[in-house]
Motif scaffolding. Structure first.
Motif, short mmCIF file in Angstrom:
data_model
loop_
_atom_site.label_atom_id
_atom_site.label_comp_id
_atom_site.label_asym_id
_atom_site.label_seq_id
_atom_site.Cartn_x
_atom_site.Cartn_y
_atom_site.Cartn_z
N LEU A 102 0.84 -1.20 0.00
CA LEU A 102 0.00 0.00 0.00
C LEU A 102 0.87 1.25 0.00
O LEU A 102 1.70 1.44 0.88
CB LEU A 102 -0.92 0.01 1.22
CG LEU A 102 -1.88 -1.17 1.36
CD1 LEU A 102 -2.77 -0.98 2.58
CD2 LEU A 102 -2.72 -1.34 0.10
N GLN B 16 -6.60 -0.05 -4.66
CA GLN B 16 -5.47 0.75 -5.12
C GLN B 16 -5.15 0.45 -6.58
O GLN B 16 -4.99 1.36 -7.41
CB GLN B 16 -4.25 0.45 -4.25
CG GLN B 16 -2.96 1.12 -4.70
CD GLN B 16 -1.80 0.78 -3.76
OE1 GLN B 16 -1.51 1.52 -2.84
NE2 GLN B 16 -1.15 -0.33 -3.99
N ASP C 90 -0.19 4.33 0.34
CA ASP C 90 -0.69 5.29 1.32
C ASP C 90 -0.39 4.77 2.73
O ASP C 90 -0.98 3.78 3.17
CB ASP C 90 -2.20 5.48 1.13
CG ASP C 90 -2.78 6.57 2.04
OD1 ASP C 90 -2.25 6.79 3.14
OD2 ASP C 90 -3.77 7.20 1.62
N GLU D 193 -10.86 6.92 -8.43
CA GLU D 193 -10.98 6.11 -7.22
C GLU D 193 -12.06 5.05 -7.38
O GLU D 193 -13.17 5.33 -7.81
CB GLU D 193 -11.30 6.99 -6.02
CG GLU D 193 -11.31 6.22 -4.70
CD GLU D 193 -11.60 7.09 -3.50
OE1 GLU D 193 -11.35 6.64 -2.37
OE2 GLU D 193 -12.08 8.23 -3.68
#
Length: 344
Positions: free
Chosen positions: A102, A215, A104, A224
């Motif tokens: 990930l 993602q 983020d 998104e």
């Protein structure tokens, strides 16, 4: 080339030994554990007389000096710290945990529940979905091997997402996994008496693989994407079936979609697209690195149903890790992975 494996007490590490022991290029130089040093065959008696190396302590500097690549088959949080230790050294790192997947850091902390690795190593880590990120994988020195559920889901959804053929807001992923996906540590939920003749959902709408799937779909879709994903435990040792549902943007025939999938995966040896009306089963990929895909466009509802099956320990973990190691080192992609599925 020399390979080191850290974390051979789990099923993923055991599979890495099975694959690499027969690999034409990689040689297992060392195996490591944070637990007691002892022969690997005491951990896995099926390796008696086949693989008799002794588990060694984890010494990052020595491993980096002696091996060309290190596989981290350790749990999340442990892998991240090890990856940071190897960062900047002359060795390639393949992490089978979720610590580098990930981008983020806040998302990682939310879903995994502990502190993420630093920004530098995250920015350098390449997501190793072999069929879809090959050019980046070729150049990678640190690789995040995808999760088992994301591998099954993403390989099934990629063509229709990249071609904008489905409404991404309508995606539902219904996945089932064998018990080895829960790891080797004993727990109440994986006891024979609890699991046998049973079928149960877990981590409802809270599975840590959700942000990983979202993602990658967001990257492909250009905006998104949020999905409904749920996982179930079934009373088999290994294998995943992921069934995906999504609303089609246009009226499309099953045959048209199958032609698209066959074209997308024509040059990828481990993806097998089934003929119209034929859907794959878990047992048909067991012990192999294949991902089999079947699908159907429902003109009545305007939705497509996509079914993928993989062996969670192979294409979902160790098999894909070795596939990525092959790509990273310029080796034939199929090297060491041409085993036929075990059937029945």
């Amino acid at each position: 080339m020399k390979a080191a494996i850290i974390g051979t007490s789990g099923y993923g590490g055991g599979e890495l030994i099975r694959i690499l022991q027969g690999h034409p290029v990689f040689e297992i130089d060392s195996v490591h554990t944070a637990r007691d040093e002892r022969p690997v065959s005491e951990e896995y008696p099926h390796l008696t007389g086949v693989f008799e190396k002794v588990l060694e302590k984890i010494e990052i500097d020595r491993i980096a000096e002696e091996a060309d690549v290190v596989f981290l088959a350790t749990p999340s949080r442990v892998s991240g710290k090890l990856a940071e230790g190897f960062h900047g050294k002359d060795i390639k790192v393949i992490d089978l945990s979720g610590d580098l997947r990930l981008k983020d850091r806040n998302s990682y902390k939310e879903w995994y529940g502990h502190e993420p690795v630093g920004e530098t190593i995250l920015s350098e880590a390449v997501y190793g979905l072999s069929e879809w990120n090959r050019e980046e994988i070729k150049k990678a020195r640190i690789l995040a091997n995808p999760g088992c559920y994301p591998t099954a889901a993403l390989l099934g959804l990629a063509p229709v997402i990249k071609e904008r053929l489905v409404n991404p807001e309508t995606i539902i992923i219904d996945a089932k996994s064998g018990v080895t996906g829960a790891g080797r540590s004993p727990s109440m939920g994986t006891l024979y008496s609890e699991l046998n003749e049973n079928f149960k959902i877990y981590k409802v709408n809270e599975h840590q693989h959700i942000p990983e799937i979202e993602q990658q779909l967001s990257i492909w879709g250009g905006k998104e994407v949020k999905v409904t994903f749920n996982a179930h435990l079934i009373p088999v040792a290994r294998g995943i079936m992921a069934t995906m549902y999504a609303e089609l943007g246009n009226e499309l025939e099953t045959s048209t979609l199958l032609e698209l999938y066959e074209e997308f995966y024509r040059e990828h040896p481990f993806i097998r697209v089934r003929k119209e009306g034929v859907f794959p089963a878990i047992k048909e990929v067991r012990g192999s690195n294949f991902c089999d895909i079947g699908l159907h466009a429902d003109g009545r509802t305007g939705r497509v149903t996509i079914v993928t099956v993989i062996d969670n320990l192979m294409k979902g973990a160790a098999g894909q890790a070795v596939q990525n190691a092959n790509i990273m080192h310029g080796i034939e992609e199929k090297a060491g992975l041409e085993m036929i599925p075990i059937y029945p």
